[in-house]
Scaffold this motif. Structure first.
Motif, mmCIF file in Angstrom:
data_model
loop_
_atom_site.group_PDB
_atom_site.id
_atom_site.type_symbol
_atom_site.label_atom_id
_atom_site.label_comp_id
_atom_site.label_asym_id
_atom_site.label_seq_id
_atom_site.Cartn_x
_atom_site.Cartn_y
_atom_site.Cartn_z
ATOM 1 N N ARG A 95 0.874 -1.180 0.000
ATOM 2 C CA ARG A 95 0.000 0.000 0.000
ATOM 3 C C ARG A 95 0.906 1.223 0.000
ATOM 4 N NH1 ARG A 95 -5.297 1.114 1.564
ATOM 5 N NH2 ARG A 95 -5.690 3.208 2.391
ATOM 6 N N THR A 149 -3.658 6.745 -3.374
ATOM 7 C CA THR A 149 -3.223 5.499 -2.749
ATOM 8 C C THR A 149 -3.319 4.344 -3.742
ATOM 9 O OG1 THR A 149 -3.950 6.278 -0.574
ATOM 10 C CG2 THR A 149 -3.618 3.896 -0.847
ATOM 11 N N ASN A 177 -2.825 0.121 -4.110
ATOM 12 C CA ASN A 177 -2.741 -1.171 -3.428
ATOM 13 C C ASN A 177 -2.468 -2.259 -4.460
ATOM 14 O OD1 ASN A 177 -3.810 -0.553 -0.507
ATOM 15 N ND2 ASN A 177 -5.272 0.453 -1.893
#
Length: 751
Positions: free
Chosen positions: A731, A738, A740
């Protein structure tokens, strides 16, 4: 009964026993066998490729027979008349022996017999060769290596005509030629014979082959297992600085299989010398299979000999040319006579893989033996299938843990881009100081090249056809390769023993997604206190005509250093997006470690975020876009300084430099694009498709690179640089967004 008569009776009994003992062995029994010859004869005139190969060899040998026998007193280096004549002799002898077996024409056996008797008369008179350059001089040739070549081929000729030659003549040939010859290149030259190297492979096989023909178990054991007591001091070196004697090292034929080959079949000296060594490896394996089947030689070390043929074929570009890793002459290919033999043998003694037939069909000829007939029959019966060269990672080292060579390919129809990244071990005395180096190909064209060796093989005018001093002062040095140089000093200080202790470590090889193929490796020993990680990815992306090559190098050192990164391109410079200065008179780029062989043709201190350099070669355009930091420098260089004999190719390069840096990151993208047609004089897509290239994130655990195309497509590539677990969750926040993902890298496209 008188004493003289008693002696005569004893001699007659001994000769009769010897005759019966010899007759108990069948000939031929090495590469050809009696049963195999019968099979070949039964197919003559029915198998086009074999028949054509036979006709070519017959024409060649018949011409030599007309010229007569010539065995001049040895005096020359390679390329000279006496060297080339004796080399020609051993090749023709082997072919004449085969022709005798297949065609049953005694003129070929007479030619072989008469030449062997001539050599048997000359050999006892020969001192060491007059040329003194080699660490192991021969008698017929300037180095024992070539003497061993002679015996490997001539052993096969002798096997083919053995039963034709009278007992008395065989006695003369063996007593005056073959036995002293085998002793000379083994117990007489232990520094050549009793080591692990392509040289000793030839020596081992030469002694083993003639041992099999003469039914001499002492010679055969010597060949397979090496000399029991060679008297060599530990640490002894050859002319190239290569180590000859290691404590407790296994030698002989088995030792030369065990150590140099990795479990994947990669040969540590590199493909050029693997090609050279594979002939004796494979030809002796066939002889052992025929004469000593209990050894099960083709099963030895998990079938490594057959496996190595596939590794070698994969170490070629689209034109079949071997990648010139370590000492390697550019242009050597699987069309060589060695590879014709090797492919034929691998087909017959492997699994009769139809893909090997496609290579043999390109080679256009086969060996005149059972493996060649098997291949020719397979092609006649249309069994061939394409040999598909895919992306592959070949480990190095006997245990497969000494680094490796990664080959990444992207092929569309007949158009192929190939990346070769080398993170292998030193490669014995033929190794170069080039950790994490790479080369790049567009089909058969070098885009960013590995220089290869500095030698004009078998050209007498250039150092007797031997290695030139520039091989040490230039070709082996780190600056001659596309990799990092710290403080103008080669990896490991250019010291062979130090370099031989270490190999780079693979971090990631992932080609599961054909649109994003990656190799990443670490090097922590080339410069004490400095760690290097190089990651290269061949990426297909919208907005780009062809896949582009992303190159990321991260350096971290305990001290501040100067870092140089060269790129050796071929072709004509088209443009650069920065101003640079060109000197009125050129000076060498440096003073030592290969730098003295570079002319400085131009230089600039970069002030833009990205530098762009474009060139044209073989009808295609290439653009190298790089991320710049303040005060980074770039130099245009050309090989050839301090080269009064013009031994080096005058080829260009680009060198990026960072000064006084403890940490350093080099990020570049290489594009392959467009076309220039010399007939229509039209250039298409001649400009870069990249609008910008940025490092958008970097810390001790991750690096993120953003590539924006002019068509509005943004590619984000993020690499976890410390954790390469496939199931690891990541992450990361980049520019307030963001991301992931699971695995070592993340790649996304933003439109």
């Amino acid at each position: 009964m008188g004493t003289i008569n008693k002696v005569r009776i004893v001699l007659i009994i001994l000769l009769t026993f010897l005759h019966l003992n010899v007759k108990s062995q069948t000939h031929p029994s090495l590469v050809l066998t009696k049963e195999g010859v019968r099979e070949i004869r039964s197919q003559l005139g029915k198998v086009p490729l074999f028949d054509a190969s036979l006709a070519d060899v017959k024409k060649e040998v018949d011409a030599e027979i007309v010229l007569g026998i010539d065995i001049p007193v040895p005096k020359d280096f390679s390329g000279g008349y006496t060297h080339e004549r004796h080399k020609r002799n051993f090749l023709i002898l082997e072919r004449a022996g085969v022709l005798y077996q297949i065609l049953e024409d005694e003129k070929y056996a007479i030619y072989v017999r008469d030449m062997l008797l001539a050599y048997a008369k000359m050999y006892p008179t020969l001192p060491l060769h007059p040329q003194e350059r080699s660490y192991a001089r021969g008698k017929i040739f300037w180095q024992a290596l070539n003497d061993a070549n002679w015996l490997v081929y001539v052993s096969q000729a002798y096997d083919c005509v053995y039963d034709f030659i009278s007992l008395a003549d065989r006695s003369t040939i063996e007593k005056d030629l073959f036995k002293p010859f085998a002793d000379f290149i083994s117990i007489g030259s232990p520094q050549f014979f009793n080591r692990v190297h392509n040289h000793s492979t030839w020596g081992n096989v030469a002694v083993g082959m003639i041992g099999l023909v003469m039914n001499d178990e002492v010679l055969l054991d010597r060949a397979l297992n090496g000399l029991k007591d060679d008297g060599l001091p530990a640490g002894m070196k050859d002319n190239d600085g290569g180590l000859i004697k290691k404590e407790g090292q296994k030698t002989g034929f088995f030792g030369n299989i065990d150590e140099p080959f990795s479990p994947d079949g990669y040969y540590t000296e590199g493909p050029y010398y693997q090609r050279y060594a594979m002939y004796p490896f494979m030809i002796f394996a066939v002889a052992l299979q025929n004469s000593k089947p209990d050894l099960k030689i083709f099963e030895y070390k998990n079938g490594i000999l057959i496996k190595s043929v596939y590794a070698l074929l994969n170490l070629t570009n689209s034109e079949g040319e071997f990648f010139p890793l370590n000492d390697g002459q550019k242009g050597m290919s699987y069309y060589s006579r060695e590879l014709v033999t090797v492919v034929d043998i691998a087909y017959l003694y492997g699994a009769k893989d139809p893909s090997l037939l496609s290579i043999a069909e390109k080679q256009g000829r086969v060996q005149l033996n059972n493996s060649g007939m098997a291949v020719a029959l397979g092609i006649k019966n249309n069994l061939e299938k394409p040999f598909e060269k895919k992306s592959i990672d070949l480990s190095d080292g006997a245990d497969g843990k000494q680094g490796g060579v990664a080959i990444i390919r992207n092929k569309k129809n007949e158009d192929e881009l190939t990346l070769v990244m080398k993170y292998a071990s030193q490669g014995l005395s033929h190794g170069h100081y080039d950790k994490l180096s790479f080369s790049f190909y567009n089909n058969g064209t070098d885009v960013l090249q590995d220089y290869g060796l500095a030698r004009f093989v078998n050209i007498e005018q250039k150092g007797g056809g031997n290695y030139l001093k520039e091989n040490t002062t230039w070709a082996k040095q780190t600056i001659a390769h596309n990799t990092i140089v710290q403080n103008e000093t080669s990896h490991f200080g250019g010291d062979f023993e130090t370099g031989s202790k270490f190999a780079s470590e693979k971090y990631l090889f992932d080609v599961s997604n054909p649109k994003v193929q990656i190799i990443s490796a670490n090097e922590n020993n080339a410069y004490p206190g400095t760690t290097m990680q190089r990651t290269m990815a061949l990426i297909e992306e919208e907005g780009f005509e062809k896949p582009f090559l992303l190159d990321i190098i991260q350096l971290n050192s305990k001290t501040a250093n100067q870092y140089d990164l060269p790129f050796y391109y071929l072709g004509q410079l088209m443009s650069a997006n920065f101003a640079y200065e060109t000197p009125k008179s050129m000076e060498p780029f440096g003073k030592a470690n290969g730098y003295q062989h570079l002319w400085k043709e131009g230089s600039a201190t970069l002030a833009t975020d990205n530098s762009k350099i474009s060139w044209l070669n073989e009808g295609s355009f290439y653009t190298l876009t790089s991320v710049n930091q303040p005060n980074d420098e770039v130099f245009f260089v050309r090989i050839g300084a301090n080269d009064p004999s013009f031994n080096l190719r005058k080829e260009p390069g680009i060198i990026f430099r960072k000064k006084n840096a403890q940490k350093g990151t080099f990020v570049s993208v290489l594009e392959t694009h467009g076309n220039y047609n010399k007939v229509t004089e039209l250039a298409t897509n001649s400009s870069s498709s990249i609008a910008s290239l940025k490092v958008v994130y970097e810390d001790s655990n991750y690096i993120g690179v953003e590539i924006k195309s002019k068509s509005g497509v943004t590619t984000l590539f993020v690499l976890a640089t410390k954790n390469n677990k496939a199931n690891q969750k990541h992450r990361l926040q980049i520019n307030n967004k963001t991301y992931n993902w699971v695995g070592t890298y993340y790649k996304t496209t933003i439109k």
